[in-house]
Design a protein around this motif. Structure first.
Motif, PDB file in Angstrom:
ATOM      1  N   HIS A   2      19.885 -40.262 -27.454  1.00 24.48           N
ATOM      2  CA  HIS A   2      20.544 -41.469 -26.949  1.00 24.48           C
ATOM      3  C   HIS A   2      20.682 -41.470 -25.428  1.00 24.48           C
ATOM      4  O   HIS A   2      20.230 -42.397 -24.749  1.00 24.48           O
ATOM      5  CB  HIS A   2      21.926 -41.633 -27.608  1.00 24.48           C
ATOM      6  CG  HIS A   2      22.718 -42.777 -27.068  1.00 24.48           C
ATOM      7  ND1 HIS A   2      23.544 -42.656 -25.969  1.00 24.48           N
ATOM      8  CD2 HIS A   2      22.810 -44.072 -27.469  1.00 24.48           C
ATOM      9  CE1 HIS A   2      24.107 -43.822 -25.721  1.00 24.48           C
ATOM     10  NE2 HIS A   2      23.682 -44.705 -26.612  1.00 24.48           N
ATOM     11  N   LYS A  59      15.030 -30.594 -35.148  1.00 25.32           N
ATOM     12  CA  LYS A  59      15.886 -30.844 -33.984  1.00 25.32           C
ATOM     13  C   LYS A  59      15.050 -30.794 -32.708  1.00 25.32           C
ATOM     14  O   LYS A  59      14.070 -30.059 -32.621  1.00 25.32           O
ATOM     15  CB  LYS A  59      17.001 -29.792 -33.893  1.00 25.32           C
ATOM     16  CG  LYS A  59      17.901 -29.729 -35.114  1.00 25.32           C
ATOM     17  CD  LYS A  59      18.770 -30.947 -35.208  1.00 25.32           C
ATOM     18  CE  LYS A  59      19.706 -30.831 -36.404  1.00 25.32           C
ATOM     19  NZ  LYS A  59      20.119 -32.098 -36.906  1.00 25.32           N
ATOM     20  N   ALA A  84      23.384 -39.707 -31.351  1.00 26.76           N
ATOM     21  CA  ALA A  84      22.023 -39.178 -31.491  1.00 26.76           C
ATOM     22  C   ALA A  84      21.657 -38.357 -30.253  1.00 26.76           C
ATOM     23  O   ALA A  84      21.994 -38.727 -29.123  1.00 26.76           O
ATOM     24  CB  ALA A  84      21.027 -40.310 -31.685  1.00 26.76           C
ATOM     25  N   SER A  85      20.965 -37.262 -30.478  1.00 23.33           N
ATOM     26  CA  SER A  85      20.631 -36.356 -29.375  1.00 23.33           C
ATOM     27  C   SER A  85      19.775 -37.024 -28.297  1.00 23.33           C
ATOM     28  O   SER A  85      19.873 -36.666 -27.127  1.00 23.33           O
ATOM     29  CB  SER A  85      19.926 -35.111 -29.911  1.00 23.33           C
ATOM     30  OG  SER A  85      18.724 -35.469 -30.573  1.00 23.33           O
ATOM     31  N   SER A 124      11.936 -36.040 -26.821  1.00 26.12           N
ATOM     32  CA  SER A 124      13.100 -36.144 -27.699  1.00 26.12           C
ATOM     33  C   SER A 124      12.999 -37.466 -28.447  1.00 26.12           C
ATOM     34  O   SER A 124      12.337 -38.398 -28.002  1.00 26.12           O
ATOM     35  CB  SER A 124      14.413 -36.045 -26.918  1.00 26.12           C
ATOM     36  OG  SER A 124      14.541 -37.093 -25.995  1.00 26.12           O
ATOM     37  N   ARG A 160      10.770 -31.709 -33.513  1.00 27.81           N
ATOM     38  CA  ARG A 160      10.440 -32.911 -34.290  1.00 27.81           C
ATOM     39  C   ARG A 160       8.992 -33.353 -34.069  1.00 27.81           C
ATOM     40  O   ARG A 160       8.384 -33.959 -34.929  1.00 27.81           O
ATOM     41  CB  ARG A 160      11.354 -34.073 -33.886  1.00 27.81           C
ATOM     42  CG  ARG A 160      12.756 -33.917 -34.333  1.00 27.81           C
ATOM     43  CD  ARG A 160      13.566 -35.139 -33.968  1.00 27.81           C
ATOM     44  NE  ARG A 160      14.782 -35.110 -34.727  1.00 27.81           N
ATOM     45  CZ  ARG A 160      15.966 -35.482 -34.266  1.00 27.81           C
ATOM     46  NH1 ARG A 160      16.069 -35.951 -33.049  1.00 27.81           N
ATOM     47  NH2 ARG A 160      17.026 -35.415 -35.035  1.00 27.81           N
ATOM     48  N   LEU A 196      14.433 -39.791 -32.326  1.00 30.26           N
ATOM     49  CA  LEU A 196      15.273 -39.971 -33.497  1.00 30.26           C
ATOM     50  C   LEU A 196      14.590 -40.946 -34.441  1.00 30.26           C
ATOM     51  O   LEU A 196      13.678 -41.672 -34.040  1.00 30.26           O
ATOM     52  CB  LEU A 196      16.640 -40.516 -33.088  1.00 30.26           C
ATOM     53  CG  LEU A 196      16.600 -41.849 -32.324  1.00 30.26           C
ATOM     54  CD1 LEU A 196      17.267 -42.942 -33.127  1.00 30.26           C
ATOM     55  CD2 LEU A 196      17.242 -41.674 -30.973  1.00 30.26           C
TER      56      LEU A 196
END
Length: 168
Positions: free
Chosen positions: A58, A87, A55-56, A30, A91, A32
């Motif tokens: 975080h 997403k 943020a996903s 994951s 990513r 960002l």
């Protein structure tokens, strides 16, 4: 009183390097995009990363205690656009990632990449301010000396400098 719209407009004029902040949990990466990244200290080697609490990635970054910072070169503008729009684990598609000892994935084509462990996390209103102790530095792409910048809501490249002898 500073209006939110004025603050956002002002920050759009403040160019910053485009970085992919990444982690991996249970085999699922994951991450960002962030421009609020800067050096903190050479002793110990450390940097600061500010991550929006919405943020996903975080919560995973805080929970795991490690993260990667990959500074994107201006040659990876298309990848940056993909990473910013996709997403979750999607990513990470279309790029080669180098797994670090901490578990953080770092972008193989980065100008420079840092493998960090969280030393401190501070409340920064809408963001969490992370102090990362640098565990490893990778300079995987010798030809990527110009980083991609975020400016005025878009990706831009640094203008090439003209040597002094050519300016005359």
């Amino acid at each position: 009183m500073i209006r939110t719209d004025d603050f956002r407009e002002a920050m759009q004029r403040f160019a910053g390097p485009v970085t992919a902040i990444t982690t991996i949990e249970n085999g699922v990466p994951s991450g960002l995009m962030a421009t609020a990244v800067c050096s903190l200290s050479a002793e110990p080697p450390s940097l600061i990363v500010c991550i929006n609490k919405s943020a996903s990635a975080h919560d995973a970054i805080l929970r795991l205690g490690f993260f990667g910072v990959s500074v994107l070169p201006d040659t990876l503008k298309a990848f940056a656009d993909h990473f910013a729009r996709a997403k979750g684990a999607d990513r990470f598609e279309g790029a080669l990632w180098i797994m670090q000892e901490t578990g953080a994935p770092l972008l193989a084509g980065a100008s420079v990449a840092f493998d960090c462990r969280i030393a401190h996390a501070h409340d920064g209103y809408s963001h969490t301010i992370l102090v990362g102790l640098i565990h490893e530095i990778l300079l995987p792409n010798e030809n990527a000396d110009r980083c991609l910048l975020w400016h005025r809501k878009g990706f831009v490249s640094v203008a090439s400098e003209t040597p002094e002898t050519e300016k005359a």
